[in-house]
Design an enzyme around this catalytic site. Structure first.
Site, PDB file in Angstrom:
ATOM      1  N   TYR A 172      43.238  13.815 -72.486  1.00 47.53           N
ATOM      2  CA  TYR A 172      43.379  13.770 -73.871  1.00 47.53           C
ATOM      3  C   TYR A 172      42.306  14.361 -74.618  1.00 47.53           C
ATOM      4  CZ  TYR A 172      48.138  11.790 -73.471  1.00 47.53           C
ATOM      5  OH  TYR A 172      49.362  11.323 -73.314  1.00 47.53           O
ATOM      6  N   LYS A 181      48.052  21.458 -69.611  1.00 43.98           N
ATOM      7  CA  LYS A 181      49.391  20.580 -69.316  1.00 43.98           C
ATOM      8  C   LYS A 181      50.091  20.493 -70.789  1.00 43.98           C
ATOM      9  CE  LYS A 181      51.401  16.245 -67.944  1.00 43.98           C
ATOM     10  NZ  LYS A 181      51.886  15.615 -68.925  1.00 43.98           N
ATOM     11  N   SER A 215      46.033   9.699 -65.591  1.00 44.31           N
ATOM     12  CA  SER A 215      45.981   9.616 -66.966  1.00 44.31           C
ATOM     13  C   SER A 215      44.661   9.227 -67.657  1.00 44.31           C
ATOM     14  CB  SER A 215      46.967   8.673 -67.451  1.00 44.31           C
ATOM     15  OG  SER A 215      46.907   8.608 -68.857  1.00 44.31           O
ATOM     16  N   THR A 223      46.103  17.906 -71.478  1.00 44.22           N
ATOM     17  CA  THR A 223      47.274  17.626 -72.262  1.00 44.22           C
ATOM     18  C   THR A 223      47.294  18.127 -73.775  1.00 44.22           C
ATOM     19  OG1 THR A 223      47.836  16.162 -70.835  1.00 44.22           O
ATOM     20  CG2 THR A 223      49.372  16.106 -72.747  1.00 44.22           C
ATOM     21  N   HIS A 235      56.046  16.535 -71.878  1.00 42.08           N
ATOM     22  CA  HIS A 235      55.652  15.512 -71.830  1.00 42.08           C
ATOM     23  C   HIS A 235      56.902  14.517 -71.469  1.00 42.08           C
ATOM     24  CE1 HIS A 235      51.613  13.632 -73.200  1.00 42.08           C
ATOM     25  NE2 HIS A 235      52.526  12.410 -72.949  1.00 42.08           N
TER      26      HIS A 235
HETATM   27  C1  LIG Z   1      55.472   6.136 -69.532  1.00 40.29           C
HETATM   28  C2  LIG Z   1      54.830   7.587 -69.673  1.00 40.29           C
HETATM   29  C3  LIG Z   1      53.478   7.727 -69.816  1.00 40.29           C
HETATM   30  C4  LIG Z   1      52.969   8.973 -69.851  1.00 40.29           C
HETATM   31  N1  LIG Z   1      51.835   8.975 -70.110  1.00 40.29           N
HETATM   32  C5  LIG Z   1      51.029  10.310 -70.067  1.00 40.29           C
HETATM   33  C6  LIG Z   1      49.726  10.659 -70.182  1.00 40.29           C
HETATM   34  O1  LIG Z   1      49.078   9.647 -70.336  1.00 40.29           O
HETATM   35  N2  LIG Z   1      49.323  11.605 -70.174  1.00 40.29           N
HETATM   36  C7  LIG Z   1      49.922  12.677 -70.090  1.00 40.29           C
HETATM   37  O2  LIG Z   1      49.554  13.833 -70.188  1.00 40.29           O
HETATM   38  N3  LIG Z   1      51.376  12.692 -69.713  1.00 40.29           N
HETATM   39  C8  LIG Z   1      51.778  11.611 -69.898  1.00 40.29           C
HETATM   40  N4  LIG Z   1      53.493  11.413 -69.658  1.00 40.29           N
HETATM   41  C9  LIG Z   1      53.983  12.672 -69.345  1.00 40.29           C
HETATM   42  C10 LIG Z   1      54.101  12.856 -67.752  1.00 40.29           C
HETATM   43  O3  LIG Z   1      52.876  13.304 -67.174  1.00 40.29           O
HETATM   44  C11 LIG Z   1      55.194  13.894 -67.445  1.00 40.29           C
HETATM   45  O4  LIG Z   1      54.925  15.006 -68.002  1.00 40.29           O
HETATM   46  C12 LIG Z   1      56.593  13.455 -67.546  1.00 40.29           C
HETATM   47  O5  LIG Z   1      56.584  12.008 -67.322  1.00 40.29           O
HETATM   48  C13 LIG Z   1      57.561  14.127 -66.650  1.00 40.29           C
HETATM   49  O6  LIG Z   1      58.604  14.132 -66.858  1.00 40.29           O
HETATM   50  P1  LIG Z   1      59.563  12.847 -66.068  1.00 40.29           P
HETATM   51  O7  LIG Z   1      59.330  11.303 -66.552  1.00 40.29           O
HETATM   52  O8  LIG Z   1      61.041  12.975 -66.527  1.00 40.29           O
HETATM   53  O9  LIG Z   1      59.438  13.140 -64.600  1.00 40.29           O
HETATM   54  C14 LIG Z   1      53.805  10.259 -69.564  1.00 40.29           C
HETATM   55  C15 LIG Z   1      55.219   9.899 -69.095  1.00 40.29           C
HETATM   56  C16 LIG Z   1      55.667   8.534 -69.320  1.00 40.29           C
HETATM   57  C17 LIG Z   1      57.207   8.425 -68.906  1.00 40.29           C
END
Ligand SMILES: Cc1cc2nc3c(=O)[nH]c(=O)nc-3n(C[C@H](O)[C@H](O)[C@H](O)COP(=O)(O)O)c2cc1C
Length: 405
Positions: free
Chosen positions: A164, A274, A141, A190, A298
Site C-alpha cells: 500500500y 495490482k 499484504s 496496489t 480487489h
Molecule cells: C479479506 C480480504 C482482504 C484483502 N486484503 C488485501 C490487501 O491487504 N491488499 C491487497 O492488495 N488486496 C487485498 N485483498 C484483495 C485480494 O488480494 C484479491 O484481489 C481478491 O481477494 C481476489 O478476489 P477473490 O477474493 O474473489 O478471489 C483482500 C481481499 C479480501 C477478501
C-alpha cells in the site's frame, strides 16, 4: 457417529437427491471434519462461515455498495465457454508456470489478504507453509498479521510483497526496503483504493457481532477490518512496527504514474501494479516501467464498476502487447475459470477468499486442499480440452459469447 456418517454418504450419493445440489451440499458438509474431505472450494466457504465470528466473516466475504462487482467477478466467467480438442495425447501434462525466473508448480497465486490471524491463529504463516508444500506463489499484504521475515521463513523461499503506497514516501521506502532486505523479489503495488471505500454490508455484519472486539485487537474499527483504507494506519500491524503512524494514510488520493519511477528508484525488486482494468492503463503501466500487471478490482472491494475482472483481461492484453506478464484475480473458484484466464492471455490467476475459507476451516491443511482442488480441476479441464501444457491454452481454447449467461 459412523452410522450417521454412512447415512449422510448414502444420501449424498442417492439418485433421489439428483437435482438438489444445495441439499446434497448441506448434508455432505455436516460430514467434513478433515480438509481432504472437501470436494470443491465452496465446501470451505460454508465451513468458514460456521467457524468465523460475524465481524470477521463480514470483513472477508463482502464487497462495496450493492456488491454488484463482487457478483460480476463470478458471473463474468459465464461469458466464456471452452472449446475442447480431441485425439490429443494428454497422458502427460505440464502445469508449471514461470514468472520472473522463478518456477511454480501451477499458475495459482495466493493473493494478498490482510489480517489473516482474524481467520486462523496461524494466519499468513499457515498460508506460507501451504504455498511451500504445494510450490505456489504467495503475495503478502502490507496489512499482514505476521512480519514479512517470519512469513518468508515459513514459505522457505521468496514471496512477493504487496505494497500500500501510504501517503508518505519516506514511510513507503521503509516498507519496501524491509521487504527487499527480508528476501522478497517483487513488490505488487496496489492502486485500486486511492481514498476509501463504501463497506455498508461489512458494517452490518460488524453490528451483528456482539463480542467486544477490543479484547482481541486494539482498534475495533480500523485495525481488523480496515474500513478506512485511505484513512488511518494501525501502529499494531507488524509492518508498521517502529514507524510513526500518527496521521499516516495507508493510501493516497494524489498519486500519479510518476510514483512507479520513484518506487523503482528505491528498490531492486520487480514492480508489479495490482488493480488495473483497462487497455489504456495497461499501456501506461508498460510505458512507466512496470514489470507486470495484476488485473484486479480487489475482489469487488474497491470501486463498484459492475465489471468482472475476467472481462477486463482481453483489453489489458491488448494494451500490454506481450511486453510484461499479466496475472488476474477476482472470483476464481474453479479450474475452468483459471483455464479461461490463461486462454485470454494471463500467465497466472490469483485467489483471495477461497484459500482464506480453507485457512479459516483447517489452517494450513485447508489452504493446501484448496490448491489441490483447483489444480485438479484445471488438470481435468486441460485433459478434457486437449491442452498438454499451459502454453497450449490459447485464445482458440475458448469462445467469447459476448455476454454473460
Ligand atoms: C479479506 C480480504 C482482504 C484483502 N486484503 C488485501 C490487501 O491487504 N491488499 C491487497 O492488495 N488486496 C487485498 N485483498 C484483495 C485480494 O488480494 C484479491 O484481489 C481478491 O481477494 C481476489 O478476489 P477473490 O477474493 O474473489 O478471489 C483482500 C481481499 C479480501 C477478501
Amino acid at each position: 457417529m459412523s452410522s450417521r456418517r454412512s447415512f449422510l454418504k448414502f444420501l449424498a450419493g442417492s439418485p433421489l437427491l439428483a437435482g438438489m445440489p444445495i441439499a446434497v451440499r448441506a448434508l455432505a458438509q455436516g460430514d467434513i471434519d478433515k480438509a481432504v474431505d472437501a470436494l470443491d472450494v465452496f465446501d470451505f466457504e460454508v465451513l468458514a462461515k460456521k467457524a468465523l465470528p460475524p465481524a470477521h466473516w463480514g470483513y472477508m466475504a463482502t464487497g462495496v455498495d450493492g456488491e454488484e462487482t463482487l457478483k460480476a467477478n463470478r458471473e463474468g466467467f459465464t461469458r466464456y465457454q471452452l472449446r475442447p480438442r480431441r485425439f490429443v495425447d494428454v497422458s502427460r501434462l505440464e502445469m508449471s508456470m514461470e514468472l520472473f525466473g522463478a518456477r511454480y508448480n501451477s499458475p495459482i497465486v495466493l493473493c494478498p489478504v490482510g489480517s489473516q490471524k482474524a481467520f486462523h491463529p496461524d494466519g499468513e504463516l499457515g498460508a506460507a507453509r501451504a504455498a511451500q508444500a504445494k510450490g505456489n506463489l504467495q503475495i503478502l499484504s502490507t496489512q499482514t498479521s505476521y512480519g514479512v521475515e517470519e512469513v518468508i521463513k515459513a514459505r522457505g523461499g521468496p514471496i512477493w510483497y504487496q505494497l500500500y503506497t501510504t501517503d508518505n514516501f519516506e514511510t513507503t521506502t521503509k516498507l519496501v526496503k524491509r521487504a527487499e532486505a527480508s528476501g522478497c523479489t517483487v513488490t505488487a503495488v496496489t492502486v485500486d483504493l486511492p481514498a476509501g471505500r463504501n463497506t455498508a454490508t461489512m458494517q452490518r455484519f460488524q453490528r451483528a457481532d456482539t463480542r467486544a472486539c477490543g479484547t482481541c485487537h486494539s482498534d475495533a474499527t480500523g485495525n481488523l477490518a480496515n474500513p478506512r483504507v485511505g484513512g488511518g494506519v494501525s501502529a499494531s500491524k507488524p509492518m508498521f512496527a517502529g514507524i510513526n503512524t500518527q496521521g499516516l494514510g495507508l493510501t493516497s488520493p494524489s498519486l500519479t504514474w510518476d510514483f512507479i519511477k520513484r518506487l523503482k528508484d528505491v528498490t531492486k525488486m520487480k514492480v508489479v501494479i495490482k488493480g488495473l482494468e483497462t487497455r489504456e492503463d495497461a499501456a501506461l503501466a508498460v510505458e512507466h516501467g512496470a514489470d507486470g500487471i495484476i488485473v484486479s478490482n480487489h475482489g469487488g472491494r474497491a470501486t463498484e464498476t459492475g465489471r468482472g475482472t475476467i472481462e477486463c483481461v482481453a483489453e489489458v492484453v491488448q494494451g500490454v502487447r506481450g511486453r510484461i506478464p499479466i496475472i488476474v484475480d477476482g472470483g476464481f473458484r474453479r479450474g475452468t475459470d483459471i483455464y479461461k484466464a490463461l486462454a485470454l492471455g494471463a500467465t497466472a490467476a490469483g485467489i483471495g477468499r477461497p484459500y482464506i475459507w480453507g485457512l479459516s476451516a483447517f489452517g494450513q491443511q485447508g489452504v493446501e486442499r484448496v490448491i489441490d482442488i483447483l489444480n485438479n480441476e484445471l488438470r481435468l479441464a486441460m485433459v478434457g480440452c486437449g491442452a498438454r501444457s499451459l502454453k497450449e491454452i490459447t485464445p482458440a481454447s475458448i469462445v467469447d459469447t459476448g455476454r454473460r449467461a
